[in-house]
Design a protein around this motif. Structure first.
Motif, PDB file in Angstrom:
ATOM      1  N   UNK A 187       0.843  -1.195   0.000  1.00 53.88           N
ATOM      2  CA  UNK A 187       0.000   0.000   0.000  1.00 53.88           C
ATOM      3  C   UNK A 187       0.880   1.246   0.000  1.00 53.88           C
ATOM      4  N   UNK A 188       0.658   2.157  -0.933  1.00 47.81           N
ATOM      5  CA  UNK A 188       1.451   3.379  -1.013  1.00 47.81           C
ATOM      6  C   UNK A 188       1.198   4.324   0.164  1.00 47.81           C
ATOM      7  N   UNK A 189       0.160   4.057   0.928  1.00 52.18           N
ATOM      8  CA  UNK A 189      -0.137   4.896   2.090  1.00 52.18           C
ATOM      9  C   UNK A 189       0.529   4.374   3.364  1.00 52.18           C
ATOM     10  N   UNK A 190       1.333   3.335   3.223  1.00 49.20           N
ATOM     11  CA  UNK A 190       2.102   2.799   4.342  1.00 49.20           C
ATOM     12  C   UNK A 190       3.581   2.911   4.002  1.00 49.20           C
ATOM     13  N   UNK A 191       4.477   2.784   4.996  1.00 50.77           N
ATOM     14  CA  UNK A 191       5.908   2.986   4.724  1.00 50.77           C
ATOM     15  C   UNK A 191       6.389   2.304   3.445  1.00 50.77           C
ATOM     16  N   UNK A 192       6.945   3.102   2.562  1.00 47.12           N
ATOM     17  CA  UNK A 192       7.440   2.662   1.255  1.00 47.12           C
ATOM     18  C   UNK A 192       8.064   3.900   0.627  1.00 47.12           C
ATOM     19  N   UNK A 193       8.710   3.748  -0.511  1.00 44.75           N
ATOM     20  CA  UNK A 193       9.268   4.920  -1.184  1.00 44.75           C
ATOM     21  C   UNK A 193       8.163   5.923  -1.494  1.00 44.75           C
TER      22      UNK A 193
END
Length: 264
Positions: A187-193
């Motif tokens: 999920x892009x809304x969780x820690x990730x680039x």
């Protein structure tokens, strides 16, 4: 003291041999494996049990450390591509500090040399190997390697460099660059680039398929496929076989094979 540190850093970056000489270890560490599995971050990963590869030579890239079963997968190597706009040093530092907390301690890292300063901060207690862009085939990690349009290109070069007889790719599908939404297994809304870019207010043009020059996206895709084709030929010349084992991927540079064939 500061002058001495600067002098050492200058010597390091101006002497590629010193920077890459440890990369001979990569071949000795992993060349005994008969198969390598490269795990990408496409959304198809959520449909597969990728823990089944834990006994293979596993190479992960980018955000894959966010996989909820990363401790079971225990990748041998995790690779990051070089930093580039719009990614800032702050985003990279936050992203890599998160990776350091999440990635299994036994996993070694492969980082492009321009990001050594950030790697020294984020990965100070890990084994880190460095590579650089700007080289050509045949692949040799004691020298610069072919500059990639995707971090998977670096992963393939590493597996070829280690002379792994069979290389499988899973979770690699580049169609989104032209015709599909920009999605991953996480999920892009969780820690990730993507999360850290959003946090800094940096827009990702791919997310909205809103690049200023749409044709450029197509040209980049073409150049990326050309790189895969070159590596396919490079592998064949060394009696190395590369297959796409992802049943949900349309990526067709490499022949498709069923997952159970990889695990035989």
């Amino acid at each position: 003291m500061i002058k001495r540190i600067k002098r050492r850093l200058n010597l390091l970056f101006n002497n590629p041999y010193k920077l890459y000489k440890r990369n001979n270890e990569l071949k000795s560490l992993f060349s005994h494996h008969k198969q390598a599995v490269i795990l990408g971050s496409s959304s198809s990963i959520n449909k597969l049990d990728v823990t089944m590869f834990s006994k293979e030579f596993v190479i992960t890239v980018g955000n894959f450390y966010e996989h909820p079963q990363i401790e079971e997968i225990k990748p041998n190597v995790h690779i990051f591509a070089a930093s580039h706009p719009p990614i800032t040093d702050e985003v990279y530092t936050n992203w890599w500090m998160r990776c350091n907390q999440t990635l299994p301690d036994s996993t070694v890292l492969l980082v492009e040399k321009r990001d050594k300063k950030i790697a020294d901060i984020a990965f100070k207690d890990r084994k880190v190997y460095y590579y650089s862009y700007g080289g050509s085939l045949p692949v040799d990690f004691t020298k610069p390697v072919m500059s990639p349009w995707s971090v998977t290109i670096i992963a393939l070069q590493l597996a070829i460099y280690c002379k792994i007889p069979t290389i499988g790719i899973v979770g690699v599908n580049h169609d989104w660059q032209c015709i599909k939404p920009y999605t991953h297994f996480y999920d892009h809304d969780k820690p990730s680039l993507e999360y850290y870019l959003h946090k800094e207010g940096i827009e990702i043009s791919y997310e909205k398929q809103k690049q200023p020059f749409p044709k450029e996206r197509l040209y980049r895709e073409y150049e990326l496929y050309q790189q895969y084709e070159k590596l396919k030929l490079e592998a064949e010349n060394s009696n190395i076989r590369i297959f796409n084992y992802d049943p949900f991927s349309d990526f067709d540079v490499f022949n498709k094979k069923k997952l159970d064939e990889l695990l035989k």
